[in-house]
Design a protein around this motif. Structure first.
Motif, short mmCIF file in Angstrom:
data_model
loop_
_atom_site.label_atom_id
_atom_site.label_comp_id
_atom_site.label_asym_id
_atom_site.label_seq_id
_atom_site.Cartn_x
_atom_site.Cartn_y
_atom_site.Cartn_z
N THR A 600 -18.41 -25.27 -41.48
CA THR A 600 -18.08 -26.70 -41.44
C THR A 600 -16.99 -26.98 -40.40
O THR A 600 -17.06 -27.94 -39.62
CB THR A 600 -17.60 -27.17 -42.82
OG1 THR A 600 -18.66 -26.96 -43.77
CG2 THR A 600 -17.22 -28.63 -42.80
N ARG A 601 -15.97 -26.11 -40.38
CA ARG A 601 -14.84 -26.34 -39.46
C ARG A 601 -15.24 -26.12 -38.01
O ARG A 601 -14.79 -26.85 -37.12
CB ARG A 601 -13.69 -25.40 -39.84
CG ARG A 601 -12.39 -25.72 -39.09
CD ARG A 601 -11.21 -25.11 -39.80
NE ARG A 601 -11.21 -23.67 -39.72
CZ ARG A 601 -10.65 -22.98 -38.71
NH1 ARG A 601 -10.09 -23.63 -37.72
NH2 ARG A 601 -10.66 -21.67 -38.70
N LEU A 602 -16.08 -25.12 -37.75
CA LEU A 602 -16.43 -24.81 -36.36
C LEU A 602 -17.55 -25.69 -35.81
O LEU A 602 -17.76 -25.71 -34.60
CB LEU A 602 -16.82 -23.34 -36.24
CG LEU A 602 -15.73 -22.31 -36.57
CD1 LEU A 602 -16.24 -20.90 -36.30
CD2 LEU A 602 -14.46 -22.58 -35.77
N THR A 603 -18.26 -26.38 -36.67
CA THR A 603 -19.34 -27.22 -36.18
C THR A 603 -18.99 -28.70 -36.18
O THR A 603 -19.71 -29.49 -35.57
CB THR A 603 -20.61 -27.04 -37.05
OG1 THR A 603 -20.31 -27.36 -38.42
CG2 THR A 603 -21.13 -25.62 -36.95
N GLU A 604 -17.89 -29.08 -36.85
CA GLU A 604 -17.56 -30.50 -36.87
C GLU A 604 -17.00 -30.94 -35.52
O GLU A 604 -16.36 -30.17 -34.81
CB GLU A 604 -16.56 -30.81 -37.98
CG GLU A 604 -15.18 -30.26 -37.76
CD GLU A 604 -14.22 -30.64 -38.88
OE1 GLU A 604 -14.63 -31.41 -39.76
OE2 GLU A 604 -13.07 -30.19 -38.85
N ASN A 605 -17.26 -32.17 -35.16
CA ASN A 605 -16.71 -32.73 -33.94
C ASN A 605 -15.21 -32.94 -34.10
O ASN A 605 -14.72 -33.19 -35.21
CB ASN A 605 -17.40 -34.04 -33.59
CG ASN A 605 -18.88 -33.85 -33.33
OD1 ASN A 605 -19.30 -32.77 -32.90
ND2 ASN A 605 -19.69 -34.87 -33.60
N ASN A 606 -14.48 -32.84 -32.98
CA ASN A 606 -13.02 -32.98 -33.02
C ASN A 606 -12.57 -34.15 -32.17
O ASN A 606 -13.06 -34.35 -31.05
CB ASN A 606 -12.34 -31.71 -32.50
CG ASN A 606 -12.60 -30.50 -33.38
OD1 ASN A 606 -12.98 -29.44 -32.91
ND2 ASN A 606 -12.39 -30.64 -34.68
N LEU A 607 -11.62 -34.91 -32.71
CA LEU A 607 -10.95 -35.96 -31.96
C LEU A 607 -9.45 -35.70 -32.07
O LEU A 607 -8.89 -35.75 -33.16
CB LEU A 607 -11.29 -37.35 -32.51
CG LEU A 607 -10.58 -38.53 -31.85
CD1 LEU A 607 -10.94 -38.63 -30.37
CD2 LEU A 607 -10.90 -39.84 -32.57
N ILE A 608 -8.83 -35.39 -30.95
CA ILE A 608 -7.42 -35.02 -30.94
C ILE A 608 -6.67 -35.98 -30.02
O ILE A 608 -7.00 -36.10 -28.84
CB ILE A 608 -7.22 -33.57 -30.44
CG1 ILE A 608 -8.06 -32.60 -31.26
CG2 ILE A 608 -5.76 -33.18 -30.48
CD1 ILE A 608 -8.12 -31.20 -30.67
#
Length: 849
Positions: A600-608
């Protein structure tokens, strides 16, 4: 393991013994090789680098630890009279030379002879001749030692030496130094002719390098002359130079006290037949003229354009192409102010930092009323600069790759000396593990675009001169970039942008403030997760077979073009249902849960969206300095602005109670890094290098974990070299994941670098460190940092390596051995994998730290 180590040790001892006997074969009977230098100061042995560097002769260099004079052995391989030996060999049988000429041809035979003589010369040049004790050089070393102690205050020093020779053609030299009592500075009496100079001296003498009751040191007197001259030149005295300052010392009848006289003469004006002395005057700047398009061809032409701006006169032979402020912001000389050398130096520096002009020419023209006109001639660089590079590569994910990287630099794009850079990348490659057998040969592609605007000042609506004055070289950087990758991992698109300030409070310190740094990562092929992270799939598949989820001859499928269904995800959902299936044990549930959390953590999209401040203090004086320290500090905060404004702007929450922006849960964390590097120069190309690192990233608020791109990893050619990159940690967990990362990292590296032959260097190193999870949602046993007791899980690697210096870069090859492996059982952690079969081989460019 012990047997292998003992065999290696026996071979080393035999090698050292054999080579030791052979090292003197080129030494004449009457000569003796220097084996040791000893320096006794007041009867006590001293072995400092400073004293050893004063000696004209030092023993042949040896490989550290092994103690083998490798360069001497290389030199001994050369034949002393190679020409005579070759000729004797050719003439030892009648007509041999003639037969060889007929067989090879005369030209080929001469080339063969030339190659042997060149190789022999190379052995001599690369190697090191035996250091034969030379008494004349020993006496010169005594003179150097004597001068060193005199220049540091021991004027009554006495020096001598003894040479001890042995029957095995070796000799030791002992240098004896008796310093006596040091001389101390007593009175300091200035004698200054010009009233203006005397007034300046009275203001600056509080910072003098020569002080009452200090021990005499020659270097302090030299630096004090330089300091006084610099202060006077920066106080408006245009004609002053260091030559006007003289110092005398009186030690007669003073009982080891020194009375110092500082004399500063009046200005000397040379006439045809004489020199006239006149008092110095303060000079002020009358005008500052800036020529924006000077060239040798234009020097006699009239100016066609001019502007007066803030007291500056700006001229051009053509039309002025720069906004006045862009030029005057780089000027430190101002009309109406006194002359200062420092202003000229700063002006040179800032004009060069604009990257818009060639090296400027700054000249002063003197007027009779003690004023100066400062003329600054600028020659513009070309407005456009195009670059193009290609690269062929091979890696652990592709058999072959080819990339093109064009770039365009545009200077003075908005007439404010700004630099705009456009660069792109386009690459194709052939993957080792194709996602689909039907994919073409070049199934990997990546393309991207990067835009960067550099503004040579702080781009801000606020007045910042009082906070960050322009002598600190402030600049603004605005970046926008995007990349797209397919058939690399999960395939992804990345969009990023940054707005940053940078400035230099002094020559050693650089500060950078990222006002904002935005990064959006969009994973395009999440279904490919178990193809990339095969270890997770294997673990999941083994559990599924054990519990009978699939038949013994079947496997969980991964979606492909023929079968879009993901049975691995279905099994995860089945195992982690509200009611746990009876056939799945609690430990298996825990394992599956860990795999699901990681997926879940490695496939979710990230907005930073983050802001950060970084501080760097670099003690290097030049690129060849090997006695320095570097300290780096960085503090980064992400998501706070969005979290504060989430309710106000009406952001909605996802099913995990996290606020989303544009359908993505934004990251919120606090991250800091401390990095310290220290080098000690031991002389003769021997360097001890040390690096320590501490980093921690703490998620909070809208996040329970750190994005993969912001987490820490351990291992690799620039970290712990006994493990491959991402292969170490977290903690003592026995994970076999392809990419291990966490949010706490400790690292320590120690390396001894030394020269072998010519440009070939070597090193012995010890690397220590690990990564852990802390204050996040990972609860895997052994992977979390619970207390200081977790420090027992610091991994230790050691090894050796070679470095070849190509001048413009260093090629590096290291072999790392797992010395202490925390993932093993406690009793089996030390030296259990210390062998070549478990070694990690690292190739890198330049030194690791």
């Amino acid at each position: 393991m012990k047997l292998q180590f003992n065999n290696i040790l026996i071979l080393l001892v035999c090698f050292i013994c054999i080579t030791a006997c052979d090292s003197l074969k080129r030494v004449a009977e009457e000569d003796h090789v220097l084996s040791e230098n000893t320096i006794l100061v007041n009867g006590k042995k001293e072995n400092t680098e400073i004293l050893n560097n004063l000696l004209y002769q030092k023993p042949n260099t040896k490989i550290p630890i092994l103690g083998v004079p490798l360069r001497l052995h290389v030199y001994n391989l050369a034949r002393p009279n190679i020409d005579s030996i070759i000729n004797a060999d050719l003439n030892k049988r009648p007509n041999k030379k003639k037969h060889l000429e007929n067989f090879l041809s005369k030209k080929q035979l001469n080339k063969y002879i030339e190659s042997k003589t060149k190789f022999n010369a190379w052995l001599k040049k690369t190697g090191e001749a035996p250091i034969i004790v030379n008494e004349l050089k020993t006496k010169k070393s005594i003179i150097r030692l004597n001068d060193y102690y005199i220049n540091n205050g021991w004027l009554d020093v006495k020096t001598d030496y003894d040479i001890t020779k042995t029957d095995d053609k070796r000799a030791k030299i002992e240098y004896q130094v008796e310093t006596g009592e040091p001389f101390i500075i007593d009175t300091i009496t200035p004698n200054i002719k010009s009233p203006i100079i005397d007034t300046i001296y009275q203001k600056i003498k509080k910072d003098a390098l020569i002080k009452h009751n200090d021990q005499y040191r020659t270097v302090n007197f030299e630096q004090e002359r330089e300091r006084i001259a610099t202060e006077i030149r920066n106080s408006g005295v245009y004609h002053f130079s260091q030559d006007y300052i003289t110092m005398d010392i009186d030690t007669i009848g003073t009982n080891k006290k020194m009375n110092v006289g500082i004399h500063i003469q009046d200005r000397a004006i040379k006439n045809q037949d004489s020199i006239t002395r006149v008092p110095f005057k303060i000079y002020t700047i009358r005008d500052v003229n800036i020529i924006t398009d000077y060239s040798f061809e234009n020097r006699d032409k009239p100016f066609l354009d001019s502007i007066k701006y803030n007291g500056y006169n700006i001229y051009a032979y053509d039309k002025i192409k720069y906004r006045p402020r862009a030029l005057t912001d780089a000027m430190f000389t101002n009309a109406g102010t006194i002359f200062k050398d420092l202003d000229r130096t700063r002006t040179y520096r800032h004009l060069n930092e604009l990257r818009t002009f060639k090296y400027p020419n700054i000249e002063y023209y003197e007027h009779e009323d003690n004023t100066l006109t400062d003329t600054i001639r600028l020659t513009p660089l070309k407005k456009f600069n195009f670059g193009f590079s290609t690269d062929v590569s091979q890696s652990n994910i592709q058999n072959f790759g080819f990339s093109l990287s064009p770039s365009l630099q545009i200077r003075n794009i908005f007439r404010g000396a700004e630099t705009f850079e456009i660069s792109g990348i386009a690459s194709i490659g052939s993957s080792k593990d194709k996602n689909d057998p039907g994919d073409p040969f070049f199934d990997i592609n990546e393309y991207g675009l990067d835009l960067k605007l550099t503004i040579p000042r702080l781009f801000s609506p606020f007045y910042t001169e009082r906070i960050i004055p322009k002598y600190m070289s402030p600049s603004t950087s605005i970046n926008l970039s995007t990349t797209s990758q397919t058939n690399i991992g999960l395939d992804k698109e990345t969009f990023s942008g940054a707005f940053s300030f940078k400035w230099q409070p002094n020559s050693k310190v650089t500060d950078k403030l990222d006002i904002f740094n935005m990064q959006y990562i969009n994973n395009l092929n999440i279904k490919n997760y178990f193809r990339v992270y095969t270890t997770s799939f294997t673990t999941l598949n083994n559990i599924a077979q054990e519990v009978g989820y699939v038949g013994p001859d079947e496997e969980l499928n991964i979606p492909n073009s023929d079968n879009p269904n993901n049975q691995a995800d279905e099994f995860i959902a089945y195992a982690l249902a509200d009611t746990t299936p009876s056939e799945i044990s609690s430990s298996e549930v825990s394992t599956i849960q860990g795999i699901d959390e990681r997926k879940t953590r490695l496939t979710e999209n990230n907005l930073i969206l983050s802001s950060s401040f970084s501080f760097t203090k670099d003690g290097r004086t030049n690129i060849f300095d090997e006695n320095f320290s570097i300290f780096k500090f960085k503090l980064e905060a992400a998501g706070n602005i969005l979290a504060s404004a989430s309710d106000f702007i009406g952001l909605k929450k996802d099913d995990q109670d996290r606020y989303e922006l544009l359908g993505v849960a934004f990251s919120q964390y606090l991250k800091t890094e401390l990095d310290y590097t220290k080098h000690w120069d031991l002389g003769t190309k021997n360097v001890i290098a040390m690096r320590s690192f501490l980093g921690i990233a703490v998620p909070y608020g809208n996040s329970t974990s750190i994005p993969f791109s912001k987490s820490f990893y351990a291992g690799g050619p620039n970290d712990n070299r006994a493990w491959s990159a991402y292969g170490l940690g977290p903690g003592s967990s026995q994970t076999t994941n392809e990419f291990n990362e966490a949010n706490l990292k400790i690292a320590f590296n120690l390396e001894h670098r030394f020269n072998l032959i010519g440009n070939l260097n070597a090193a012995f190193f010890i690397d220590a460190g690990n990564i852990w999870n802390i204050f996040d949602d990972v609860e895997t046993e052994g992977a979390t940092f619970d207390s200081f007791s977790s420090l027992k899980d610091i991994a230790v690697g050691s090894g050796t390596g070679l470095r070849y210096d190509f001048s413009f870069f260093v090629f590096r090859f290291d072999v790392g051995f797992k010395t202490y492996n925390p993932s093993n059982e406690t009793q089996n952690r030390w030296f259990q994998e210390y062998n070549f079969s478990n070694a990690v081989y690292n190739i890198g460019i330049n030194y690791p730290f």
